[in-house]
Design a protein around this motif. Sequence first.
Motif, mmCIF file in Angstrom:
data_model
loop_
_atom_site.group_PDB
_atom_site.id
_atom_site.type_symbol
_atom_site.label_atom_id
_atom_site.label_comp_id
_atom_site.label_asym_id
_atom_site.label_seq_id
_atom_site.Cartn_x
_atom_site.Cartn_y
_atom_site.Cartn_z
ATOM 1 N N TYR A 1 0.839 -1.201 0.000
ATOM 2 C CA TYR A 1 0.000 0.000 0.000
ATOM 3 C C TYR A 1 0.875 1.252 0.000
ATOM 4 O O TYR A 1 2.063 1.206 0.353
ATOM 5 C CB TYR A 1 -0.929 -0.002 1.216
ATOM 6 C CG TYR A 1 -0.228 0.169 2.543
ATOM 7 C CD1 TYR A 1 -0.089 1.432 3.118
ATOM 8 C CD2 TYR A 1 0.291 -0.926 3.232
ATOM 9 C CE1 TYR A 1 0.556 1.604 4.330
ATOM 10 C CE2 TYR A 1 0.939 -0.759 4.443
ATOM 11 C CZ TYR A 1 1.069 0.496 4.989
ATOM 12 O OH TYR A 1 1.711 0.672 6.185
ATOM 13 N N ILE B 1 -3.974 7.743 0.713
ATOM 14 C CA ILE B 1 -3.554 7.445 2.085
ATOM 15 C C ILE B 1 -4.579 7.921 3.114
ATOM 16 O O ILE B 1 -4.330 7.845 4.327
ATOM 17 C CB ILE B 1 -2.171 8.067 2.399
ATOM 18 C CG1 ILE B 1 -2.217 9.592 2.317
ATOM 19 C CG2 ILE B 1 -1.105 7.498 1.475
ATOM 20 C CD1 ILE B 1 -0.904 10.281 2.684
ATOM 21 N N GLY B 2 -5.726 8.413 2.644
ATOM 22 C CA GLY B 2 -6.808 8.775 3.551
ATOM 23 C C GLY B 2 -6.767 10.182 4.109
ATOM 24 O O GLY B 2 -7.584 10.533 4.970
ATOM 25 N N PRO C 1 -2.039 3.416 9.782
ATOM 26 C CA PRO C 1 -2.631 4.068 8.603
ATOM 27 C C PRO C 1 -3.696 5.095 8.984
ATOM 28 O O PRO C 1 -4.322 5.024 10.041
ATOM 29 C CB PRO C 1 -3.246 2.899 7.822
ATOM 30 C CG PRO C 1 -2.559 1.682 8.338
ATOM 31 C CD PRO C 1 -2.264 1.969 9.782
ATOM 32 N N GLU C 2 -3.914 6.051 8.060
ATOM 33 C CA GLU C 2 -4.943 7.071 8.248
ATOM 34 C C GLU C 2 -6.335 6.431 8.170
ATOM 35 O O GLU C 2 -6.541 5.418 7.512
ATOM 36 C CB GLU C 2 -4.828 8.142 7.162
ATOM 37 C CG GLU C 2 -3.549 8.946 7.205
ATOM 38 C CD GLU C 2 -3.503 9.913 8.369
ATOM 39 O OE1 GLU C 2 -4.580 10.307 8.848
ATOM 40 O OE2 GLU C 2 -2.393 10.260 8.801
ATOM 41 N N SER D 1 -7.149 5.198 4.592
ATOM 42 C CA SER D 1 -5.992 4.715 3.839
ATOM 43 C C SER D 1 -6.340 3.413 3.133
ATOM 44 O O SER D 1 -7.134 2.601 3.629
ATOM 45 C CB SER D 1 -4.807 4.490 4.780
ATOM 46 O OG SER D 1 -3.776 3.779 4.129
ATOM 47 N N LYS E 1 2.392 4.390 1.431
ATOM 48 C CA LYS E 1 2.666 4.807 2.803
ATOM 49 C C LYS E 1 2.636 6.329 2.926
ATOM 50 O O LYS E 1 3.113 7.056 2.047
ATOM 51 C CB LYS E 1 4.021 4.277 3.270
ATOM 52 C CG LYS E 1 4.088 2.745 3.318
ATOM 53 C CD LYS E 1 5.446 2.279 3.763
ATOM 54 C CE LYS E 1 5.475 0.750 3.895
ATOM 55 N NZ LYS E 1 5.224 0.066 2.618
ATOM 56 N N SER E 2 2.074 6.792 4.026
ATOM 57 C CA SER E 2 1.914 8.232 4.253
ATOM 58 C C SER E 2 3.243 8.968 4.200
ATOM 59 O O SER E 2 3.358 10.032 3.567
ATOM 60 C CB SER E 2 1.226 8.479 5.597
ATOM 61 O OG SER E 2 -0.058 7.922 5.627
#
Length: 493
Positions: free
Chosen positions: A39, A91-92, A433-434, A375, A41-42
């Motif tokens: 995924y 990422i939300g 995650p967000e 996210s 990543k922020s």
Amino acid sequence: MTDSPAPRIPLDPKEQPILDKLLSIRTNLELLKQDRSTYVKSQDVIDLYSKVIEQVVILNEIRTTKRLEQNRVDTVLDDCFQLISLAYLTIGKNHEPPAVYSFVSTTKRLLDHLKEATFYSPKDLESISDRLEDCRRYTERGKDAYSPHLLTLLEARIAVCRQVISELKLNLSHLTPELTPKWDKLVSILRSLSACNTRSKFPNDEVDDYLEQLKQLEEELKAYGIYAYESTGTKEEKVAEMTERLMISMEHPEPAPEAKDLIATLLRRNFVWIVTIKKKQGRIAPAFREVYDKLLEIKNKLEKLTLTQSWSLRETDLWGYQRALDRVDETRVDGNFFDAVGRPADLYEQRTLLYLLRKSYATIYQLIVSSEPVSEALLPIYNQLTTLRKCLLEVKKLGGVSSPRELYPYSMKLNSIDNMRVDGKFMVGNDIPEGQGSVTALLSECFEIAYDLRNDAEDSSPEEKSAPDNESGGEVRESEGDVRESGGEVQLK
């Protein structure tokens, strides 16, 4: 990825290092969006955002005396901002200023096309206005955390969009409350007719049905003195028609001339378009077949994404569609399409291609608007909970369950999701995650619905009241308590 069209002027040698770094950043962003093995990543997105802002600061220092210059640096910079904006959605971080950029850019394109088309619904404008107001709030709220260079750019673009909306609203301001629903109906029919025209098999019966609806609307509009076409009959027929209009106007005061012209024009456009598409039956001139096929493919892919969005869409994927549409849009001259030898498209080809282009922009807009502030790392859990919530609400709507035992599958699934949390959070490796709050709230709501259903079942089944907690679904309540103690936080293994 090829750059979107933009004015090309000689590049200042001082800007070459900026261009080189921006190209490198864009490449990294493209690699980030293409990597499906993990995924997004922020921290990776935030680091690339910071690098772009560094180049913006340097560029502004160089351009102190040439603020309006546009060259390849600006094109690549826009690409970077678009990708970062979509990555923030991935990422939300939907409510952060960088996420606003892509929405505002898409909105501007959409508004320009609405203005060019001259037909749209007041509801379209209300929806866009509300979303722009949200963007303004997000931008205002991010003033302490984000670069003023980005915020200034966003504020200017939002202001431009709001100005266009004001102009579009003014064009419809003469419509009365009685005429607005009829205008909306005409807009809807014209859009539906264009959709029919792009089907693989032309739907004659459906088009005929829309023709009947138009004829009915035409009759209704006569009460307001609105006619698709003026009378061309004999003198006696014209006098009789004028007498009829006078009688009608006594019952229904005529609207302002602007409103009458607006609706009459759209009514005529509908009739003309029906005649045209029934004659053409979906056949596109060979000179424009390539661009038609390209736009139709994009439209179909985007519409497919609307059906599978929550499970398959990574928002950064929209960038490729945006750029492909921009390149087609920028090839138009004075609003029309031209073939390889410079001949303009006929009315049929022009309107058909414009429909596909505008429909695709509108679908991208809708996909961005409906993006969840979660996210992609948490989306599998969020989607499962969304499905569970729908099922539980449907069970409740149908009268609940006859026995708490019927809730066992839901209780087991909810508890398995709840047990994924670590210290009240859903973790992915060492990352948080967000979207923790959104997932937690949804999980809590599911527990609450399940608990209410169990209580209702126990009230209606006295023999179940004496059953031990572990047989009557008591663990549901316990898990609900865990969620409440977590203070709205959630985590994933």
